[in-house]
Every structure is written in structure tokens, then in C-alpha cells.
Design a protein around this motif. Structure first.
Motif, PDB file in Angstrom:
ATOM      1  N   VAL A 244       0.852  -1.186   0.000  1.00  0.00           N
ATOM      2  CA  VAL A 244       0.000   0.000   0.000  1.00  0.00           C
ATOM      3  C   VAL A 244       0.887   1.234   0.000  1.00  0.00           C
ATOM      4  CG1 VAL A 244      -1.897   1.192   1.141  1.00  0.00           C
ATOM      5  CG2 VAL A 244      -1.756  -1.303   1.265  1.00  0.00           C
ATOM      6  N   TRP A 245       0.876   1.953  -1.120  1.00  0.00           N
ATOM      7  CA  TRP A 245       1.678   3.175  -1.260  1.00  0.00           C
ATOM      8  C   TRP A 245       0.738   4.367  -1.211  1.00  0.00           C
ATOM      9  CZ3 TRP A 245       5.231   1.583  -5.990  1.00  0.00           C
ATOM     10  CH2 TRP A 245       6.064   0.529  -5.577  1.00  0.00           C
ATOM     11  N   ALA A 251      -4.189  10.415   2.733  1.00  0.00           N
ATOM     12  CA  ALA A 251      -4.019   9.034   2.289  1.00  0.00           C
ATOM     13  C   ALA A 251      -3.145   8.216   3.243  1.00  0.00           C
ATOM     14  CB  ALA A 251      -3.425   9.009   0.887  1.00  0.00           C
ATOM     15  N   GLY A 252      -2.193   8.860   3.914  1.00  0.00           N
ATOM     16  CA  GLY A 252      -1.289   8.122   4.797  1.00  0.00           C
ATOM     17  C   GLY A 252      -2.015   7.340   5.876  1.00  0.00           C
ATOM     18  N   VAL A 315      -0.914  -1.123  -4.258  1.00  0.00           N
ATOM     19  CA  VAL A 315      -2.182  -0.408  -4.095  1.00  0.00           C
ATOM     20  C   VAL A 315      -1.819   1.050  -3.858  1.00  0.00           C
ATOM     21  CG1 VAL A 315      -4.311  -0.160  -2.771  1.00  0.00           C
ATOM     22  CG2 VAL A 315      -3.311  -2.435  -3.117  1.00  0.00           C
ATOM     23  N   LEU A 316      -2.141   1.902  -4.821  1.00  0.00           N
ATOM     24  CA  LEU A 316      -1.769   3.310  -4.757  1.00  0.00           C
ATOM     25  C   LEU A 316      -2.970   4.118  -4.276  1.00  0.00           C
ATOM     26  CD1 LEU A 316       0.331   5.497  -5.311  1.00  0.00           C
ATOM     27  CD2 LEU A 316      -0.414   5.524  -7.701  1.00  0.00           C
ATOM     28  N   LEU A 317      -2.867   4.661  -3.060  1.00  0.00           N
ATOM     29  CA  LEU A 317      -3.902   5.524  -2.487  1.00  0.00           C
ATOM     30  C   LEU A 317      -3.425   6.963  -2.574  1.00  0.00           C
ATOM     31  CD1 LEU A 317      -4.880   3.583   0.781  1.00  0.00           C
ATOM     32  CD2 LEU A 317      -5.930   3.425  -1.477  1.00  0.00           C
ATOM     33  N   ALA A 341       1.360  -5.862 -10.881  1.00  0.00           N
ATOM     34  CA  ALA A 341       0.054  -5.230 -11.064  1.00  0.00           C
ATOM     35  C   ALA A 341      -0.122  -4.091 -10.075  1.00  0.00           C
ATOM     36  CB  ALA A 341      -1.052  -6.269 -10.882  1.00  0.00           C
ATOM     37  N   ILE A 342      -0.962  -3.125 -10.450  1.00  0.00           N
ATOM     38  CA  ILE A 342      -1.172  -1.958  -9.605  1.00  0.00           C
ATOM     39  C   ILE A 342      -2.659  -1.610  -9.570  1.00  0.00           C
ATOM     40  CG2 ILE A 342      -0.670  -0.375 -11.520  1.00  0.00           C
ATOM     41  CD1 ILE A 342       0.585   1.524  -9.430  1.00  0.00           C
ATOM     42  N   SER A 343      -3.156  -1.324  -8.383  1.00  0.00           N
ATOM     43  CA  SER A 343      -4.521  -0.840  -8.193  1.00  0.00           C
ATOM     44  C   SER A 343      -4.429   0.604  -7.699  1.00  0.00           C
ATOM     45  CB  SER A 343      -5.272  -1.687  -7.155  1.00  0.00           C
ATOM     46  OG  SER A 343      -5.282  -3.057  -7.512  1.00  0.00           O
ATOM     47  N   GLU A 344      -5.347   1.455  -8.150  1.00  0.00           N
ATOM     48  CA  GLU A 344      -5.294   2.858  -7.762  1.00  0.00           C
ATOM     49  C   GLU A 344      -6.644   3.332  -7.247  1.00  0.00           C
ATOM     50  OE1 GLU A 344      -3.226   5.709 -10.151  1.00  0.00           O
ATOM     51  OE2 GLU A 344      -2.310   4.149 -11.399  1.00  0.00           O
ATOM     52  N   LEU A 345      -6.601   4.112  -6.182  1.00  0.00           N
ATOM     53  CA  LEU A 345      -7.787   4.752  -5.625  1.00  0.00           C
ATOM     54  C   LEU A 345      -7.473   6.211  -5.346  1.00  0.00           C
ATOM     55  CD1 LEU A 345      -9.178   2.262  -2.922  1.00  0.00           C
ATOM     56  CD2 LEU A 345     -10.159   2.742  -5.164  1.00  0.00           C
ATOM     57  N   GLU A 346      -8.382   7.087  -5.743  1.00  0.00           N
ATOM     58  CA  GLU A 346      -8.272   8.489  -5.364  1.00  0.00           C
ATOM     59  C   GLU A 346      -9.671   9.069  -5.286  1.00  0.00           C
ATOM     60  OE1 GLU A 346      -7.315  11.082  -9.194  1.00  0.00           O
ATOM     61  OE2 GLU A 346      -5.740   9.603  -8.800  1.00  0.00           O
ATOM     62  N   PRO A 347      -9.860  10.087  -4.441  1.00  0.00           N
ATOM     63  CA  PRO A 347     -11.203  10.645  -4.243  1.00  0.00           C
ATOM     64  C   PRO A 347     -11.651  11.492  -5.427  1.00  0.00           C
ATOM     65  CG  PRO A 347      -9.604  11.871  -2.972  1.00  0.00           C
ATOM     66  CD  PRO A 347      -8.855  10.724  -3.596  1.00  0.00           C
TER      67      PRO A 347
END
Length: 379
Positions: A244-245, A251-252, A315-317, A341-347
Motif C-alpha cells: 500500500v503506497w 491518504a497516509g 495499491v496506490l492511495l 500489477a497496480i490498483s489505484e484509488l483516489e477521491p
């Protein structure tokens, strides 16, 4: 192993959810509204503080209290240092835990206590110790808890913890339960707004509740995986070691809570680091035994009876990066260069800091719940 077919079977999910975790996640917005009302009824909105505290101390048991301290620290920023008081003891049981004020704490400091239990004698002793030193004490605890009786009106102010809208359920007993965090955090946000450490007036707390409701609609069990960000993330993390980055102030703490809740609810390990330091810290994992193509043993041996190896997945938050600078392109490049692989989440764009935090928390909480329900060892 994750049973992905369960994710798109709402009835089966409901049967597997013996702890009512999905219900707790869906009711987070309602918990914020109830908690804000409790804070107003306790008189927090009418407080007229003489100035800001020198420091804020946060104490309480379990994942929720740790998350409260972490989130308050991120939101307060440079306004005041926020220190989490970690419990000690021979066991994690309520009666065995003890908390001790740091030696420097005194009359210009604020002690916040957050507990979903309220039976911990160590917290009552901590409040008494703080009272003797002249610290201001504010606690959030269940309405009929021993802590409230010991503290309220004598050693400090106690705000009743917001109960679940439709009665208590098993998730209430878990400090990692999705609704517990907001029930404890919201009154403290209202308090810190009054003392000038953060910006969380009643209208912004209402917007937080609305954002939690909208996110719950997107992440609910009736929404198919392909259009459900929480189910998608849970499925993507199957048989992987999540790295989890995080990027951005909000996000931290969300990333650290996500890792803690994955461990507590789903029994899944995860590693967390903030960008850009995550790149050197976790870079070796992308090239080592957890790399996508790692296979140190004989390629031709029979693997029919062997479990699939765990591989790293980033997992990029992301929240708003400081000063417009972002390490996200470098993070994507590093992951893709190692076939990871990379998953990304942002508001949503234009979100306030509190709304961004609420959305990221809601999606990751739902994802942890789905990972828990669909894991073979939990269903």
C-alpha cells in the motif's frame, strides 16, 4: 484463497456476514450524523476555549483508537503535535491494559480518550492522572460504560459514543468494525474544530456523512464487481501481498488503517509506506521472492497440489499531493518495470480534505470486509 463468485452473490454474502460488517460499513454516514448530534448535546459546540492546546494526546484500545490518533495527527498538521499514548500490559484484555501520560504533559495539553468498550480501568486511571496534572480531558465512550461514570463531570467531559442506527450487532465489539471509527472520531473532530486545530464545522461533518452515504451506495453488496470499486479491489488483492503506497496527507492514515483492518478482519498481511520513500523501501520486494515472475525452484516440477505463490501487488492511495508534486508516475513506472500489477484509488476531484479522507476510508473499509467474507478461512 478468495471465492470471487461470492462477491456477486448478495444473498450468499449476507449469510457469510455473521458479524454484520457490511451493515456497519453501510451505516458509517448515519454514525457521523448521530455522533455530531451527541457532540452538540454534550455542549462541544458552545465551548469558548481561551486558546489552542500545546499538544494533543490520544489514548484508547485497538485498531479504532489507533486510527483516530493517526487521522487527527494528519488533519491537525502543524497546528499542534499529536501523540498517541500506546497501551502496555500482559494481555490485550480490557482489564490488563494500562496507559501512562508522558512526563511533560500538563495544564496546557489536551487528552482525548476514544474507546468502544469503556470498561478499561486503565483509561479511568489515565483520566485521573491527567486531572491531577491539570490536563483537559475529553472522552468518547459508550453511554452506560464504567469510564463515563468515572470521568464525566469529575475529571473531564464524556461524549456518548454513537450507537448503530438499528441496534447493536457483533461488529460493535470489534475495534476494527467499519462504523466504530466514525462513532469515535466525529465528536473529537467537532471538539478540535472549536479549539482551532482543524476545520470541521457542523456543515462539513454533514458533507462527510453525505460522502460516506454515496460511497456506500457505490460499494454495496448489490452492486456488481465490475462497477464496484471495493469489490474490485478485494478481487484484485486475491493471492497477493498488498504493498500500500500512499500520497497526500489524508491518504497516509487511510493506508495504515487499511493494512490494520485487512489483518484484523480478513487475516491478510499488507505493507504500507508513503511515497516517495515507498519506492526504495519496497523496491526490493518487486524484484525478490514476491516478484510477478519469481520462481526459484524447478520450473518443470508438478505443482498441481501446491498453493499458488503470493505475489506483490501495489495499491496506490492518492490524495492531493503537497505543492502539486507527485511521485505517482515514478511509482507506476517502477511497478510496471517489474511486471507488478497496480490498483489505484483516489477521491473525487474538488473534494475537501475531510471528504477525501471519508471516501478513501469507506472504499478501503468495504474492500477489507469483502476480502474477509470471501476468504476461505473466514466464510
Amino acid at each position: 484463497m478468495l471465492d470471487e463468485s461470492l462477491l456477486d452473490a448478495p444473498d450468499a454474502l449476507a449469510r457469510a456476514d455473521r458479524r454484520d460488517l457490511l451493515r456497519g460499513a453501510a451505516e458509517a454516514g448515519a454514525r457521523v450524523r448521530t455522533a455530531a448530534r451527541h457532540a452538540a448535546e454534550a455542549g462541544i459546540g458552545a465551548l469558548a476555549p481561551e486558546g489552542r492546546p500545546r499538544a494533543v494526546l490520544v489514548a484508547g484500545p485497538g485498531t479504532a483508537a489507533s486510527g483516530v490518533a493517526d487521522l487527527i495527527g494528519a488533519l491537525a498538521g502543524a497546528s499542534a503535535p499529536v501523540t498517541a499514548i500506546r497501551p502496555t500490559g500482559v494481555a490485550a484484555a480490557a482489564g490488563a491494559l494500562r496507559w501512562t501520560l508522558p512526563g511533560w504533559a500538563g495544564s496546557v495539553d489536551l487528552l482525548l480518550i476514544a474507546t468502544a468498550d469503556g470498561s478499561e480501568p486503565g483509561l479511568a486511571l489515565l483520566a485521573e492522572q491527567a486531572y491531577r496534572r491539570g490536563c483537559t480531558v475529553v472522552a468518547v465512550a459508550p453511554v452506560r460504560s464504567p469510564l463515563r461514570k468515572a470521568v464525566d463531570g469529575v475529571h473531564g467531559l464524556v461524549v456518548p459514543m454513537a450507537a448503530a442506527p438499528h441496534g447493536e450487532y457483533d461488529a460493535e465489539t470489534s475495534a476494527a468494525g467499519p462504523g466504530t471509527l466514525w462513532a469515535l472520531l466525529t465528536p473529537l473532530l467537532a471538539l478540535l474544530d472549536r479549539v482551532g486545530l482543524i476545520d470541521a464545522p457542523p456543515d462539513k461533518l454533514q458533507k462527510v456523512a453525505d460522502r460516506l452515504d454515496r460511497t456506500a451506495e457505490r460499494c454495496g453488496p448489490a452492486i456488481a464487481t465490475y462497477s464496484n470499486p471495493a469489490k474490485t479491489l478485494a478481487a484484485e488483492l486475491a493471492d497477493s501481498l498488498p504493498l500500500v503506497w500512499t500520497e497526500g496527507d489524508a491518504a497516509g492514515p487511510v493506508g495504515r488503517r487499511f493494512a490494520a483492518v485487512l489483518a484484523e478482519l480478513a487475516g491478510r498481511p499488507a505493507l504500507v509506506a508513503e511515497l516517495p520513500q515507498a519506492l526504495p523501501s519496497h523496491g526490493g520486494l518487486l524484484a525478490g521472492a514476491f516478484a510477478a515472475g519469481a520462481d526459484p525452484d524447478d520450473f518443470f516440477r508438478d505443482r498441481v497440489d501446491e498453493p499458488e505463490a503470493m505475489r506483490a501487488r501495489v495499491v496506490l492511495l492518492r490524495d492531493r499531493p503537497a505543492g502539486g508534486l507527485t511521485a505517482s508516475p515514478a511509482a507506476r513506472e517502477l511497478a510496471l518495470s517489474h511486471d507488478t500489477a497496480i490498483s489505484e484509488l483516489e477521491p473525487e476531484e474538488g473534494s475537501s480534505e475531510l471528504e477525501a479522507l471519508a471516501e478513501l476510508l469507506a472504499v478501503t473499509d468495504f474492500a477489507a470486509v469483502y476480502a474477509s467474507l470471501a476468504s476461505d478461512n473466514r466464510t
